[in-house]
Design a protein around this motif. Structure first.
Motif, mmCIF file in Angstrom:
data_model
loop_
_atom_site.group_PDB
_atom_site.id
_atom_site.type_symbol
_atom_site.label_atom_id
_atom_site.label_comp_id
_atom_site.label_asym_id
_atom_site.label_seq_id
_atom_site.Cartn_x
_atom_site.Cartn_y
_atom_site.Cartn_z
ATOM 1 N N ALA A 124 68.667 6.657 83.240
ATOM 2 C CA ALA A 124 67.568 5.720 83.547
ATOM 3 C C ALA A 124 66.343 6.479 84.059
ATOM 4 C CB ALA A 124 68.030 4.684 84.575
ATOM 5 N N MET A 125 66.553 7.605 84.761
ATOM 6 C CA MET A 125 65.405 8.444 85.170
ATOM 7 C C MET A 125 64.683 8.949 83.915
ATOM 8 S SD MET A 125 66.904 10.968 88.141
ATOM 9 C CE MET A 125 67.830 10.382 89.553
ATOM 10 N N ILE A 126 65.474 9.367 82.936
ATOM 11 C CA ILE A 126 64.891 9.889 81.691
ATOM 12 C C ILE A 126 64.080 8.787 81.007
ATOM 13 C CG2 ILE A 126 65.456 10.750 79.367
ATOM 14 C CD1 ILE A 126 67.903 12.174 80.693
ATOM 15 N N GLU A 127 64.649 7.579 80.968
ATOM 16 C CA GLU A 127 63.923 6.448 80.346
ATOM 17 C C GLU A 127 62.610 6.165 81.059
ATOM 18 O OE1 GLU A 127 66.107 2.764 79.929
ATOM 19 O OE2 GLU A 127 67.625 3.852 78.763
ATOM 20 N N ARG A 128 62.634 6.259 82.405
ATOM 21 C CA ARG A 128 61.412 5.975 83.175
ATOM 22 C C ARG A 128 60.456 7.162 83.179
ATOM 23 N NH1 ARG A 128 65.246 4.053 86.652
ATOM 24 N NH2 ARG A 128 64.828 5.649 88.215
ATOM 25 N N GLY A 129 60.951 8.348 82.749
ATOM 26 C CA GLY A 129 60.081 9.518 82.609
ATOM 27 C C GLY A 129 59.892 10.323 83.876
ATOM 28 N N HIS A 130 60.664 10.042 84.906
ATOM 29 C CA HIS A 130 60.576 10.862 86.118
ATOM 30 C C HIS A 130 61.854 10.721 86.932
ATOM 31 C CE1 HIS A 130 60.046 7.469 88.918
ATOM 32 N NE2 HIS A 130 59.472 6.892 87.880
ATOM 33 N N GLY A 131 62.051 11.683 87.857
ATOM 34 C CA GLY A 131 63.215 11.639 88.736
ATOM 35 C C GLY A 131 63.688 13.048 89.035
ATOM 36 N N ASN A 132 64.430 13.176 90.093
ATOM 37 C CA ASN A 132 65.050 14.473 90.353
ATOM 38 C C ASN A 132 66.298 14.353 91.214
ATOM 39 O OD1 ASN A 132 64.430 15.788 93.187
ATOM 40 N ND2 ASN A 132 62.539 14.716 92.583
ATOM 41 N N VAL A 133 67.089 15.423 91.160
ATOM 42 C CA VAL A 133 68.391 15.454 91.827
ATOM 43 C C VAL A 133 68.440 16.686 92.725
ATOM 44 C CG1 VAL A 133 70.903 15.621 91.454
ATOM 45 C CG2 VAL A 133 69.474 14.412 89.769
ATOM 46 N N VAL A 134 68.940 16.501 93.955
ATOM 47 C CA VAL A 134 69.190 17.652 94.829
ATOM 48 C C VAL A 134 70.656 17.584 95.270
ATOM 49 C CG1 VAL A 134 68.530 18.918 96.908
ATOM 50 C CG2 VAL A 134 66.791 17.591 95.673
ATOM 51 N N ASN A 135 71.396 18.640 94.976
ATOM 52 C CA ASN A 135 72.799 18.732 95.383
ATOM 53 C C ASN A 135 72.897 19.576 96.650
ATOM 54 O OD1 ASN A 135 73.723 17.354 93.039
ATOM 55 N ND2 ASN A 135 73.466 19.235 91.851
ATOM 56 N N ILE A 136 73.745 19.166 97.572
ATOM 57 C CA ILE A 136 73.926 19.950 98.796
ATOM 58 C C ILE A 136 75.157 20.830 98.627
ATOM 59 C CG2 ILE A 136 74.155 19.923 101.305
ATOM 60 C CD1 ILE A 136 71.465 18.745 100.160
ATOM 61 N N SER A 137 74.906 22.126 98.638
ATOM 62 C CA SER A 137 75.963 23.115 98.440
ATOM 63 C C SER A 137 76.349 23.729 99.779
ATOM 64 C CB SER A 137 75.461 24.163 97.438
ATOM 65 O OG SER A 137 76.480 25.087 97.162
ATOM 66 N N THR A 138 76.686 24.997 99.788
ATOM 67 C CA THR A 138 77.020 25.725 101.025
ATOM 68 C C THR A 138 76.946 27.221 100.744
ATOM 69 O OG1 THR A 138 78.782 26.301 102.567
ATOM 70 C CG2 THR A 138 79.497 25.558 100.424
ATOM 71 N N VAL A 139 76.680 28.016 101.764
ATOM 72 C CA VAL A 139 76.722 29.471 101.577
ATOM 73 C C VAL A 139 78.123 29.929 101.170
ATOM 74 C CG1 VAL A 139 74.801 30.162 103.060
ATOM 75 C CG2 VAL A 139 77.039 29.785 104.085
ATOM 76 N N ALA A 140 79.150 29.144 101.547
ATOM 77 C CA ALA A 140 80.533 29.517 101.219
ATOM 78 C C ALA A 140 80.837 29.387 99.728
ATOM 79 C CB ALA A 140 81.514 28.669 102.029
ATOM 80 N N ALA A 141 79.880 28.852 98.949
ATOM 81 C CA ALA A 141 80.053 28.791 97.493
ATOM 82 C C ALA A 141 79.722 30.123 96.848
ATOM 83 C CB ALA A 141 79.146 27.707 96.905
ATOM 84 N N ASP A 142 78.930 30.918 97.554
ATOM 85 C CA ASP A 142 78.431 32.172 96.989
ATOM 86 C C ASP A 142 79.224 33.354 97.552
ATOM 87 O OD1 ASP A 142 76.594 33.781 95.582
ATOM 88 O OD2 ASP A 142 75.518 34.181 97.454
ATOM 89 N N LYS A 143 79.407 33.347 98.865
ATOM 90 C CA LYS A 143 80.163 34.410 99.530
ATOM 91 C C LYS A 143 81.377 33.764 100.177
ATOM 92 C CE LYS A 143 79.595 38.194 102.741
ATOM 93 N NZ LYS A 143 78.931 38.678 103.931
ATOM 94 N N PRO A 144 82.599 34.156 99.799
ATOM 95 C CA PRO A 144 83.781 33.468 100.327
ATOM 96 C C PRO A 144 83.830 33.463 101.848
ATOM 97 C CG PRO A 144 84.400 35.149 98.710
ATOM 98 C CD PRO A 144 82.934 35.289 98.929
ATOM 99 N N ALA A 145 84.174 32.320 102.420
ATOM 100 C CA ALA A 145 84.383 32.216 103.864
ATOM 101 C C ALA A 145 85.885 32.080 104.093
ATOM 102 C CB ALA A 145 83.651 30.987 104.419
ATOM 103 N N ALA A 146 86.431 32.868 105.011
ATOM 104 C CA ALA A 146 87.886 32.867 105.252
ATOM 105 C C ALA A 146 88.365 31.451 105.552
ATOM 106 C CB ALA A 146 88.213 33.799 106.411
ATOM 107 N N GLY A 147 89.377 31.008 104.820
ATOM 108 C CA GLY A 147 89.965 29.684 105.055
ATOM 109 C C GLY A 147 89.257 28.565 104.316
ATOM 110 N N ALA A 148 88.138 28.889 103.655
ATOM 111 C CA ALA A 148 87.361 27.829 102.997
ATOM 112 C C ALA A 148 87.398 27.987 101.474
ATOM 113 C CB ALA A 148 85.918 27.832 103.509
ATOM 114 N N GLY A 149 88.562 28.390 100.967
ATOM 115 C CA GLY A 149 88.674 28.668 99.533
ATOM 116 C C GLY A 149 88.425 27.458 98.658
ATOM 117 N N ILE A 150 89.150 26.382 98.902
ATOM 118 C CA ILE A 150 89.039 25.237 97.994
ATOM 119 C C ILE A 150 87.700 24.534 98.207
ATOM 120 C CG2 ILE A 150 90.120 23.321 99.288
ATOM 121 C CD1 ILE A 150 90.913 24.563 95.731
#
Ligand SMILES: NC(=O)c1ccc[n+]([C@@H]2O[C@H](COP(=O)([O-])OP(=O)(O)OC[C@H]3O[C@@H](n4cnc5c(N)ncnc54)[C@H](OP(=O)(O)O)[C@@H]3O)[C@@H](O)[C@H]2O)c1
Length: 247
Positions: A124-150
């Motif tokens: 529907a954003m595409i149909e209306r011709g505008h819109g955006n998405v921001v996903n919230i990630s974490t530094v632990a996605a890039d550099k492994p953090a002990a105990g935070a594997g999954i």
């Protein structure tokens, strides 16, 4: 400020922590906010707090670990111009102590839910011709953090999808980015005890972040000021320390 005047933003997990701060910030800047969470009492408070700063908001409850409930959320949210995929869970456990339920909860909430919301709301954003998405990630996605594997693995999947969606929808003018926080003081992270404070000391700034420091970065990425920023994973993490010899 009225940067987002006329826009509707869906912020998942806006009843607490980083999502709450994002909801307040976007509302302050003129967006009508769809506050999402599970806890109706906290949802009503977030809506009231937004109204108290002169903003407009409504609450929708949905359990993001259930695919059908995510689809219901998308349908009830209606026209969304800015989708903030913030809600997430972060269990800390060694691999051998992570069971199927933990695995499924992380991937269901942190990956499948954003995936379904993008599937359902971006056309529907595409149909209306505008819109955006921001996903919230974490530094632990890039550099492994002990105990935070999954947890880290689920957010690494979200980072990959961010870059893919930036290409898939870029042609239609829809931007997709991620903001990647370091350790942040929130209601959720408080449950981890000393872990978050300790992670703060691993950052170059030598401290944890505050939710509104993340929210300001998210509002920038979602705003027209970032109109040529697409497919990035923006670290908002106090900076990485340089490698040094072990003490
Ligand atoms: N805090 C940190 O140090 C940190 C660092 C890096 C990245 N992050 C990421 O930032 C995001 C927010 O973290 P936070 O610390 O602000 O979390 P938080 O205080 O625990 O809040 C989590 C929010 O997500 C919602 N939520 C969780 N599971 C849900 C589910 N199954 N269905 C629906 N809603 C659900 C909660 O809603 P209800 O309680 O109403 O159900 C709440 O609004 C997460 O994606 C997290 O991975 C956090």
């Amino acid at each position: 400020m009225t940067i987002f005047e006329g826009s509707t933003a869906l912020v998942t997990g806006a009843t607490s922590g980083i999502g709450y701060a994002i909801a307040i910030e976007l509302a302050r800047q003129g967006a009508e906010v769809v506050v999402h969470g599970r806890n109706a009492e906290r949802g009503a408070k977030a809506v009231q707090d937004i109204e108290n700063v002169g903003g407009r908001a409504r609450f929708i409850a949905a359990d993001l670990s259930e695919a059908d409930d995510v689809r219901r959320l998308a349908a009830e949210a209606g026209e969304v111009d800015i989708l903030i995929n913030n809600a997430g869970i972060y269990g800390f456990a060694p691999t051998v102590e992570t069971d199927d339920a933990d695995f499924d909860a992380h991937f269901g909430t942190n990956v499948r839910a954003p995936y379904i919301l993008v599937q359902k709301l971006v056309p529907a954003m595409i149909e209306r011709g505008h819109g955006n998405v921001v996903n919230i990630s974490t530094v632990a996605a890039d550099k492994p953090a002990a105990g935070a594997g999954i947890y880290g693995a689920s957010k690494a999947a979200l980072d990959l999808l961010t870059k893919l969606w930036a290409d898939e929808f870029g042609e239609a003018g829809i931007r997709v980015n991620a903001v990647s926080p370091g350790p942040v003081e929130t209601e959720g992270s408080a449950e981890l005890g000393d872990i978050v404070e300790g992670l703060g000391r691993t950052r170059a700034l030598q401290r944890v972040g505050q939710a509104d420091e993340i929210a300001k970065a998210v509002a920038f990425v979602a705003s027209p000021a970032a109109s040529y920023i697409n497919g990035v994973v923006l670290p908002v993490d106090g900076g990485s320390r340089a490698e040094r010899p072990a003490a």
